[in-house]
Structure formats: structure tokens, C-alpha cells
Design a protein around this motif. Structure first.
Motif, PDB file in Angstrom:
ATOM      1  N   PHE A  75       0.827  -1.122  -0.137  1.00 46.53           N
ATOM      2  CA  PHE A  75      -0.029  -0.091  -0.212  1.00 46.53           C
ATOM      3  C   PHE A  75       0.922   1.281   0.045  1.00 46.53           C
ATOM      4  O   PHE A  75       0.617   2.205  -0.538  1.00 46.53           O
ATOM      5  CB  PHE A  75      -0.974   0.059   1.289  1.00 46.53           C
ATOM      6  CG  PHE A  75      -2.019   0.963   1.120  1.00 46.53           C
ATOM      7  CD1 PHE A  75      -3.258   0.633   0.678  1.00 46.53           C
ATOM      8  CD2 PHE A  75      -1.988   2.302   1.744  1.00 46.53           C
ATOM      9  CE1 PHE A  75      -4.233   1.467   0.437  1.00 46.53           C
ATOM     10  CE2 PHE A  75      -3.061   3.148   1.637  1.00 46.53           C
ATOM     11  CZ  PHE A  75      -4.180   2.848   1.017  1.00 46.53           C
ATOM     12  N   VAL A 105       3.529   1.658  -1.402  1.00 44.11           N
ATOM     13  CA  VAL A 105       4.501   1.952  -2.551  1.00 44.11           C
ATOM     14  C   VAL A 105       3.372   2.853  -3.595  1.00 44.11           C
ATOM     15  O   VAL A 105       3.512   3.876  -4.008  1.00 44.11           O
ATOM     16  CB  VAL A 105       4.739   0.677  -3.151  1.00 44.11           C
ATOM     17  CG1 VAL A 105       5.146   1.071  -4.635  1.00 44.11           C
ATOM     18  CG2 VAL A 105       5.603  -0.137  -2.511  1.00 44.11           C
ATOM     19  N   GLY A 106       1.875   2.222  -3.539  1.00 45.68           N
ATOM     20  CA  GLY A 106       0.987   3.086  -4.318  1.00 45.68           C
ATOM     21  C   GLY A 106       0.608   4.348  -3.634  1.00 45.68           C
ATOM     22  O   GLY A 106       0.660   5.322  -4.429  1.00 45.68           O
ATOM     23  N   MET A 107       0.802   4.397  -2.436  1.00 42.49           N
ATOM     24  CA  MET A 107       0.289   5.947  -2.114  1.00 42.49           C
ATOM     25  C   MET A 107       1.494   6.805  -2.206  1.00 42.49           C
ATOM     26  O   MET A 107       1.218   7.806  -2.745  1.00 42.49           O
ATOM     27  CB  MET A 107       0.220   5.550  -0.379  1.00 42.49           C
ATOM     28  CG  MET A 107      -0.269   6.839   0.448  1.00 42.49           C
ATOM     29  SD  MET A 107      -0.850   6.120   1.834  1.00 42.49           S
ATOM     30  CE  MET A 107      -1.279   7.807   2.894  1.00 42.49           C
ATOM     31  N   LEU A 125       3.399   6.680  -4.708  1.00 35.06           N
ATOM     32  CA  LEU A 125       3.318   7.114  -6.432  1.00 35.06           C
ATOM     33  C   LEU A 125       2.253   7.867  -6.606  1.00 35.06           C
ATOM     34  O   LEU A 125       2.438   8.775  -7.461  1.00 35.06           O
ATOM     35  CB  LEU A 125       3.181   5.690  -7.016  1.00 35.06           C
ATOM     36  CG  LEU A 125       4.412   4.949  -7.186  1.00 35.06           C
ATOM     37  CD1 LEU A 125       3.922   3.550  -8.114  1.00 35.06           C
ATOM     38  CD2 LEU A 125       4.995   5.874  -8.428  1.00 35.06           C
TER      39      LEU A 125
END
Lengths: 92, 181
Positions: free
Chosen positions: A83, A85-87, A89
Motif C-alpha cells: 500500500f 508503494v502505491g500511496m 506513487l
């Protein structure tokens, strides 16, 4: 009835997110760059306020808690790791 | 009274004041509707609904049948409210950009790092969102559903999730920004 309630709750939820600046990319990313702690201040304030309020209300016997999110140590940790990583990005 | 109105018009509030507002919303959610605030679950409900209509075989599994049943759940309604709440917040501070130039990609810091192209913003946003939603499915919630709502009920899952989120978030930001970290 509960539909209107949910809509109103969502309205204030979105409003507070917007006013805290969490709808902005740079606010979210700067938390991870450790230069702007607004997201953390916002989250922790919300946590403390609702924690204190809910446990007081339960002490007074006014609320029963819904089922808490289940704990799977590996699942929660790995989910959190992906999560992040996505956040960082997206700036969600 | 005037002071309050002026404060509502401010674009960025003190995070403590906004946090208190969210805390009160969290209390009311449990007290009045006996449910938790959550955002990512709603997308899964909707995805399940669409998936069952298009490819019922593929979506006939344990996850979409029992863990995240498809349909217009209260979470979806909450999400509609969140959308309009965010809009209301932007409207009161005068930053709502209806169809204006740069409305889709208006963050100066983003442009500094990735360049000014709008499609790049959308592509990275899309990929990042896929990662987010997938991870939220594994962990059982996102920042609002697990970290804040779980945390206020003192669920251990929430604190594990926050720890994981910050570890990898800091590493990712470090990779993206490198010497500008």
C-alpha cells in the motif's frame, strides 16, 4: 434513513479530508519525505479524538462496537507494505 | 460567527482542527449507523458488481462471494458523500476548478519531479491506484477503513498496517526523489 446518514457522514468525511489538504499530491508525498507532517497530524488527531469518544461512550453503555477489522499479522503487514508503494506513487 | 465563516473559507485548515472533525465523524459513524468509515471496500463492491455482470465465472470465487459481496452497499453511498464533500471543501475555499486549464494536473511539485505531461500524471496515478486497491484487498482496508477506523477501536491490524505503509512509503519516496529527498 441510514442512506441519508451515510451520505451526510461521507460529506463531512470528504470535507475534512479536503480541508486538511489530503486531496493534494504534495501533502501525501511530503509525509514520506519527512518534510511536512500534516497527514500524520491529521490522522493521529482523528484517532485520538474518536478513540477517546468511543471508549467513553462504551463506558457509558451507549454504543456497542461493530466487529473490528481482523488481524492477520502477515496479511496486514504485507498489505501495508504494498500500500505504501502505491500511496507514495499516486498521492492518494 | 464571522470568524467561523472566515475559517471555513480558508483553503488549508490546521490538520488538528480537520482531524477533530474527522474524529467526530468517526464517532458518529459507529454510534448512529454501527459501521466503520471506509473507502477502498466500495470500489471492490462496485468491481464485483460489474465483474459479475460481465464475467460471472471469473468472479465466482471466495473473495467476491463472501469477503466482499458485490452490490450497492453503505460503503458505496459513503463514497458518493465523500466525493461531494471533497467538492464542497474545494468550493468553499474557491479552488474548485471546473474544466479550467491544468485542472487535471495542477500540482507544481508533481510537475517538478515527473514533468508537465498530463497523460503521465494519469498513467502513474492509474498504476499507483491499482497497487493501492490490491494492497487494500490483502490487508483488509485502506488508510480510512483500516488505519483510522480500526485504530479507533484499538485493532492491532491497524497499527501493523500503518507501520508497513510508512516503511515502504518512505522507501518509495526515497527512490523517486533520491538526492532531493
Amino acid at each position: 434513513m441510514s442512506t441519508i446518514m451515510m451520505l451526510l457522514l461521507g460529506l463531512f468525511f470528504g470535507f475534512s479530508l479536503n480541508k486538511a489538504g489530503l486531496t493534494k499530491y504534495h501533502k501525501i508525498v511530503n509525509v514520506f519525505r519527512l518534510t511536512d507532517m500534516a497527514v500524520l497530524q491529521f490522522m493521529m488527531t482523528a484517532l485520538v479524538v474518536s478513540m477517546a469518544g468511543l471508549y467513553t461512550l462504551r463506558g457509558l453503555g451507549l454504543v456497542t462496537f461493530p466487529t473490528v477489522p481482523a488481524t492477520y499479522i502477515a496479511g496486514n503487514l504485507i498489505g501495508g507494505l504494498i500500500f505504501g508503494v502505491g500511496m507514495a506513487l499516486t498521492g492518494y | 460567527m464571522k470568524f467561523i465563516l472566515n475559517y471555513i473559507r480558508k483553503e488549508v485548515w490546521s490538520p488538528y482542527i480537520a482531524g477533530i472533525l474527522l474524529g467526530i465523524v468517526g464517532i458518529l459513524a459507529v454510534w448512529l449507523t454501527n459501521s466503520l468509515l471506509g473507502a477502498s471496500g466500495a470500489f471492490e463492491n462496485l468491481a464485483g458488481l460489474i465483474g459479475k455482470a460481465i464475467a460471472p465465472k471469473l468472479f465466482d470465487n471466495l473473495y467476491f462471494n463472501f469477503i466482499m459481496p458485490p452490490g450497492i452497499t453503505s460503503n458505496v453511498i459513503l463514497l458518493v458523500g465523500v466525493f461531494f464533500g471533497g467538492m464542497l471543501g474545494a468550493a468553499t475555499s474557491g479552488t474548485l476548478k471546473w474544466g479550467k486549464k491544468d485542472a487535471a494536473n495542477s500540482d507544481p511539485q508533481w510537475k517538478q519531479i515527473f514533468g508537465p505531461q498530463t497523460w503521465k500524471r494519469w498513467l502513474i496515478g492509474f498504476i499507483g491506484a491499482i497497487i493501492l486497491e490490491y494492497a487494500a484487498g490483502i490487508a483488509g482496508g485502506c488508510t480510512s477503513g483500516l488505519a483510522i477506523s480500526g485504530g479507533m477501536l484499538l485493532a492491532p491490524a491497524a497499527f501493523l498496517f500503518i507501520a508497513g505503509m510508512f516503511i515502504s512509503g518512505i522507501i518509495t519516496a526515497f527512490v523517486i526523489y533520491r538526492d532531493r529527498f
